[in-house]
Design a protein around this motif. Sequence first.
Motif, short mmCIF file in Angstrom:
data_model
loop_
_atom_site.label_atom_id
_atom_site.label_comp_id
_atom_site.label_asym_id
_atom_site.label_seq_id
_atom_site.Cartn_x
_atom_site.Cartn_y
_atom_site.Cartn_z
N ALA A 1 0.84 -1.20 0.00
CA ALA A 1 0.00 0.00 0.00
C ALA A 1 0.88 1.25 0.00
O ALA A 1 0.62 2.20 -0.74
N GLU A 2 1.93 1.22 0.81
CA GLU A 2 2.88 2.34 0.87
C GLU A 2 3.43 2.66 -0.51
O GLU A 2 3.49 3.80 -0.94
N PHE A 3 3.81 1.58 -1.18
CA PHE A 3 4.42 1.73 -2.50
C PHE A 3 3.42 2.27 -3.54
O PHE A 3 3.72 3.19 -4.29
N LEU A 4 2.19 1.71 -3.54
CA LEU A 4 1.18 2.13 -4.52
C LEU A 4 0.82 3.60 -4.35
O LEU A 4 0.63 4.34 -5.31
N LYS A 5 0.76 3.97 -3.08
CA LYS A 5 0.43 5.33 -2.70
C LYS A 5 1.42 6.31 -3.34
O LYS A 5 1.03 7.30 -3.94
N GLU A 6 2.68 5.99 -3.21
CA GLU A 6 3.74 6.83 -3.77
C GLU A 6 3.69 6.85 -5.29
O GLU A 6 3.66 7.90 -5.92
N ILE B 1 -6.90 4.20 -1.84
CA ILE B 1 -6.73 2.78 -1.55
C ILE B 1 -7.52 2.53 -0.27
O ILE B 1 -7.17 3.08 0.78
N PHE B 2 -8.58 1.79 -0.35
CA PHE B 2 -9.36 1.46 0.84
C PHE B 2 -8.82 0.17 1.44
O PHE B 2 -8.64 -0.82 0.74
N ILE C 1 6.32 -8.46 -6.41
CA ILE C 1 4.89 -8.31 -6.11
C ILE C 1 4.43 -6.93 -6.56
O ILE C 1 3.36 -6.77 -7.14
N THR C 2 5.28 -5.96 -6.31
CA THR C 2 5.00 -4.59 -6.73
C THR C 2 4.76 -4.51 -8.24
O THR C 2 3.83 -3.86 -8.70
N VAL C 3 5.60 -5.21 -8.98
CA VAL C 3 5.45 -5.21 -10.44
C VAL C 3 4.10 -5.83 -10.83
O VAL C 3 3.39 -5.31 -11.69
#
Length: 369
Positions: A197-202, A262-263, A358-360
Amino acid sequence: MIKLHGKYFKPFISAKEIDDTLQRLVDEIAEDVGDEIPVFIGILNGSFMLTSDFVKKYPKTCEVTFIKLASYEGLKSSEDIQRLIGLTQDLTGRTVIILEDIIDTGKTLHEVHRIFKNEKVKSLKIATLFYKPEAYKKDFKLHYVGIEIPNKFIVGYGLDYDGLGRDLPEVYQIKETQHMTNLVLFGPPGAGKGTQAEFLKEKYNLVHISTGDVFRYNIKNETALGTLAKSFMDKGQLVPDQVTIDMLNAEVEKNADANGFIFDGFPRTNAQAEALDKLMDSKDSQINAMIALEVDDEVLVKRLLERGKTSGRKDDADETVIRNRIKVYYNETAILKDYYAAQNKYFGVDGVGSIEDITVRLSTVIENL
Ligand code: IMP
Ligand code: MG
């Protein structure tokens, strides 16, 4: 949906509805005017299309002319109205009907009245296709009103947004929120949801709304909603969905400029998923995807026991507790998986591998939405 100068507009009033409304106005006006030959005056630029369609429907003889005033800049009504083309003929003794595309604050109408102040017309009446009662600040009478609309910017059928949209045969309304990517993020305990979530947020400039955090924030700060929520919790009762939704609404409104949300931790039930859809709908937006990190139970148990050794979290130390938390997670998400899958919005993502891998995988899902 259409896009003009980078802003999104949604369909609002169809060509058919406009046509029916014009017919109604024509009928009312023709009846009132009787056998006189009226002079219809369109206010340029906005009313060119309306004036043309209107006089084609008018059943008897009439005259048509225009005056040209300019007031709007972009999305806002500006202070001074410019008179670009005034009256070009003598209207003494005539029945005059102003045809306006829209009446907003009424500043333009004020200018129209100023133009006619010294004209010795027989009568001056105002007809407008659209009227925004919440924005209107004058008290000039509006004799014929087509459609009352909320105080939101519209384009089409003569009305423009910085020059664009006048040619559209129907009317569009600006979207409350512009284009957003809204995700519901799921993952069993230990799946790495927080990290991702941290990563997607950025990466996508999204706002992470964790229901747990929102609750703690509202209760700690003793907001009205926090106090209300606490009163249920103190009695050992579940906080009603509406209270939670109201808190989420406040978060969404605080971040109206976000690219999306992101909920996390909500929804948990079908009813909550429906309530969330309604909330997003009220913002002219929607949930685009439920993304669930999928990790094999045995991997989760191992990860959590490992984490328990260093994190000091009691619920990460006991294998039975861990297995139970995982079971609860699957029971809860199964229902939601069906809910979102039915709308083709469920995306399971393999949560085993390096954080980067996973991020990818998550990025691929989001970028294909
Ligand atoms: P008013 O002088 O504030 O009443 O605004 C009237 C004029 O502003 C109209 O003749 C339009 O040209 C423009 N206007 C007002 N509202 C809108 C809108 O929602 N979209 C486009 N133009 C608008
Ligand atoms: Mg106008």
